[in-house]
Design an enzyme around this catalytic site. Sequence first.
Site, PDB file in Angstrom:
ATOM      1  N   LYS A   1       0.814  -1.217   0.000  1.00  0.00           N
ATOM      2  CA  LYS A   1       0.000   0.000   0.000  1.00  0.00           C
ATOM      3  C   LYS A   1       0.844   1.262   0.000  1.00  0.00           C
ATOM      4  CE  LYS A   1      -4.481  -1.442   1.596  1.00  0.00           C
ATOM      5  NZ  LYS A   1      -5.529  -1.357   2.622  1.00  0.00           N
TER       6      LYS A   1
ATOM      7  N   LYS B   1      -5.104 -10.281  -7.165  1.00  0.00           N
ATOM      8  CA  LYS B   1      -6.283 -10.394  -6.300  1.00  0.00           C
ATOM      9  C   LYS B   1      -7.390  -9.451  -6.781  1.00  0.00           C
ATOM     10  CE  LYS B   1      -6.109  -8.316  -2.336  1.00  0.00           C
ATOM     11  NZ  LYS B   1      -5.686  -7.826  -1.028  1.00  0.00           N
TER      12      LYS B   1
ATOM     13  N   LYS C   1     -10.635  -3.586  -4.526  1.00  0.00           N
ATOM     14  CA  LYS C   1     -11.351  -2.318  -4.674  1.00  0.00           C
ATOM     15  C   LYS C   1     -10.504  -1.305  -5.412  1.00  0.00           C
ATOM     16  CE  LYS C   1     -13.478  -2.807  -0.125  1.00  0.00           C
ATOM     17  NZ  LYS C   1     -13.310  -2.532   1.305  1.00  0.00           N
TER      18      LYS C   1
HETATM   19  P1  TYM Z   1     -10.853  -5.397   3.703  1.00  0.00           P
HETATM   20  O1  TYM Z   1     -11.816  -4.301   4.006  1.00  0.00           O
HETATM   21  O2  TYM Z   1      -9.776  -5.132   2.726  1.00  0.00           O
HETATM   22  O3  TYM Z   1     -11.634  -6.684   3.219  1.00  0.00           O
HETATM   23  C1  TYM Z   1     -12.744  -7.194   3.921  1.00  0.00           C
HETATM   24  C2  TYM Z   1     -12.712  -8.699   3.908  1.00  0.00           C
HETATM   25  O4  TYM Z   1     -12.759  -9.182   2.557  1.00  0.00           O
HETATM   26  C3  TYM Z   1     -11.687 -10.093   2.346  1.00  0.00           C
HETATM   27  N1  TYM Z   1     -11.233  -9.978   0.948  1.00  0.00           N
HETATM   28  C4  TYM Z   1     -11.158 -11.008   0.098  1.00  0.00           C
HETATM   29  N2  TYM Z   1     -11.454 -12.321   0.247  1.00  0.00           N
HETATM   30  C5  TYM Z   1     -11.287 -13.130  -0.830  1.00  0.00           C
HETATM   31  N3  TYM Z   1     -10.841 -12.664  -2.036  1.00  0.00           N
HETATM   32  C6  TYM Z   1     -10.526 -11.367  -2.223  1.00  0.00           C
HETATM   33  N4  TYM Z   1     -10.107 -10.939  -3.411  1.00  0.00           N
HETATM   34  C7  TYM Z   1     -10.680 -10.472  -1.120  1.00  0.00           C
HETATM   35  N5  TYM Z   1     -10.479  -9.143  -0.955  1.00  0.00           N
HETATM   36  C8  TYM Z   1     -10.812  -8.865   0.310  1.00  0.00           C
HETATM   37  C9  TYM Z   1     -10.604  -9.651   3.318  1.00  0.00           C
HETATM   38  O5  TYM Z   1      -9.691 -10.697   3.582  1.00  0.00           O
HETATM   39  C10 TYM Z   1     -11.433  -9.280   4.536  1.00  0.00           C
HETATM   40  O6  TYM Z   1     -11.760 -10.429   5.285  1.00  0.00           O
HETATM   41  N6  TYM Z   1      -7.754  -5.290   7.644  1.00  0.00           N
HETATM   42  C11 TYM Z   1      -9.056  -5.756   7.181  1.00  0.00           C
HETATM   43  C12 TYM Z   1     -10.216  -5.215   7.988  1.00  0.00           C
HETATM   44  C13 TYM Z   1     -10.093  -5.394   9.471  1.00  0.00           C
HETATM   45  C14 TYM Z   1     -10.291  -6.626  10.169  1.00  0.00           C
HETATM   46  C15 TYM Z   1     -10.107  -6.302  11.540  1.00  0.00           C
HETATM   47  C16 TYM Z   1     -10.617  -7.930   9.770  1.00  0.00           C
HETATM   48  C17 TYM Z   1      -9.794  -4.439  10.389  1.00  0.00           C
HETATM   49  N7  TYM Z   1      -9.800  -4.975  11.621  1.00  0.00           N
HETATM   50  C18 TYM Z   1     -10.207  -7.286  12.538  1.00  0.00           C
HETATM   51  C19 TYM Z   1     -10.720  -8.902  10.785  1.00  0.00           C
HETATM   52  C20 TYM Z   1     -10.514  -8.577  12.131  1.00  0.00           C
HETATM   53  C21 TYM Z   1      -9.243  -5.303   5.734  1.00  0.00           C
HETATM   54  O7  TYM Z   1      -8.621  -4.364   5.276  1.00  0.00           O
HETATM   55  O8  TYM Z   1     -10.222  -5.960   5.058  1.00  0.00           O
END
Ligand code: TYM
Length: 345
Positions: free
Chosen positions: A115, A207, A210
């Site tokens: 990032k 991957k 967004k």
């Molecule tokens: P974020 O907002 O990027 O994504 C949310 C969830 O979607 C999953 N994900 C995917 N799964 C499969 N294939 C993909 N291409 C894909 N893109 C995204 C992510 O793995 C996630 O589960 N850091 C985290 C948010 C967070 C969090 C937490 C999660 C903050 N605190 C505590 C669990 C526990 C994030 O940026 O997810």
Amino acid sequence: MTSASQRVFSGVQPTGNLHLGNYLGAIKRFVELQEGYDCIYCVVDMHAITVWQDPVELKKSIREVAAAFLAAGVDGSKQIVFNQSQVPQHAELAWVLNCVARLGWLNRMTQFKEKAGKDRENASVGLYAYPNLMAADILVYRATHVPVGEDQKQHLELARDIAQKFNNDFATSIAANGLPEKFFPQPQPLIAGPATRVMSLRDGAKKMSKSDPSDASRINLTDSADQIANKIRRAKTDPLPLPESLDGLKERPEADNLIGIYAALADTDAQGVIDEFGGGQFSQFKQALVDLTVAKLGPINAEMTRLVADPGHIDRVLGDGAARAEAIAAETMTAVKDIVGFVRR
Ligand code: TYM
């Protein structure tokens, strides 16, 4: 319902369009897990601002992610649905954990490297410390299970290391305060199923994300049936027919991805999809995938639209969830303050 000693926590960032990867890797699993666990699902707005967000858009996105949770089937009256910034204990615990985690641990985080890119000096301090806030999100509820996509695995491992170091560093004080030796449990990542890493529709090595500049690379939860159909028809494949065995998916990332998506949406596995479509042409399989995707996402999209039109209702769900979340988080923070040696009111 299992006791609160088995507690699920997960979060999703309100940063632009939610896509099929977020749904299959996380939100769909959130719905499944509420049958067996007490669940806390959080819209992590404090994580979102680690890169600049337009304040007007951020408010909209927070409500949209909450709407997606509810539209997908999370029961906001039984489970806790809220946005992170309404519960101040996340930030409070994050500070304590900033003082437990080591620089060397954060330096290894691949997501920060990706990032921040080449201009690392210009990344926010928040982006760097992001994994500590994520650990705080989970540990402030002493959550035991965390459903996420594959890309969050390293952050979960860090949360486990931080929990363990806190327990070790303060072992004497934890005992003196009459608290359990493993004050913070080791949170288990729940990364399972055929779509833990959904890939871009344009490039099977990337991957689905967004932030991909090509909208054709992802299926957004807000896409219409026509948009879904166009994106799947244009999805990159190879010239061969679908393989007749799982082995035949090796070195075929695009085929593997589309089969994984189908399997997850149909609640089967890759073998099940191969049993049905193996040896067939992609054109035929893609049509079946369009039909299935539209059938599964269409009702969620419609319900999201309905919910988003009533922000007052969403805000009430978030406010009620925040109050319930805070009751748990405050208890943990009171104990943490005693453990660390702060004088409390
Ligand atoms: P974020 O907002 O990027 O994504 C949310 C969830 O979607 C999953 N994900 C995917 N799964 C499969 N294939 C993909 N291409 C894909 N893109 C995204 C992510 O793995 C996630 O589960 N850091 C985290 C948010 C967070 C969090 C937490 C999660 C903050 N605190 C505590 C669990 C526990 C994030 O940026 O997810």
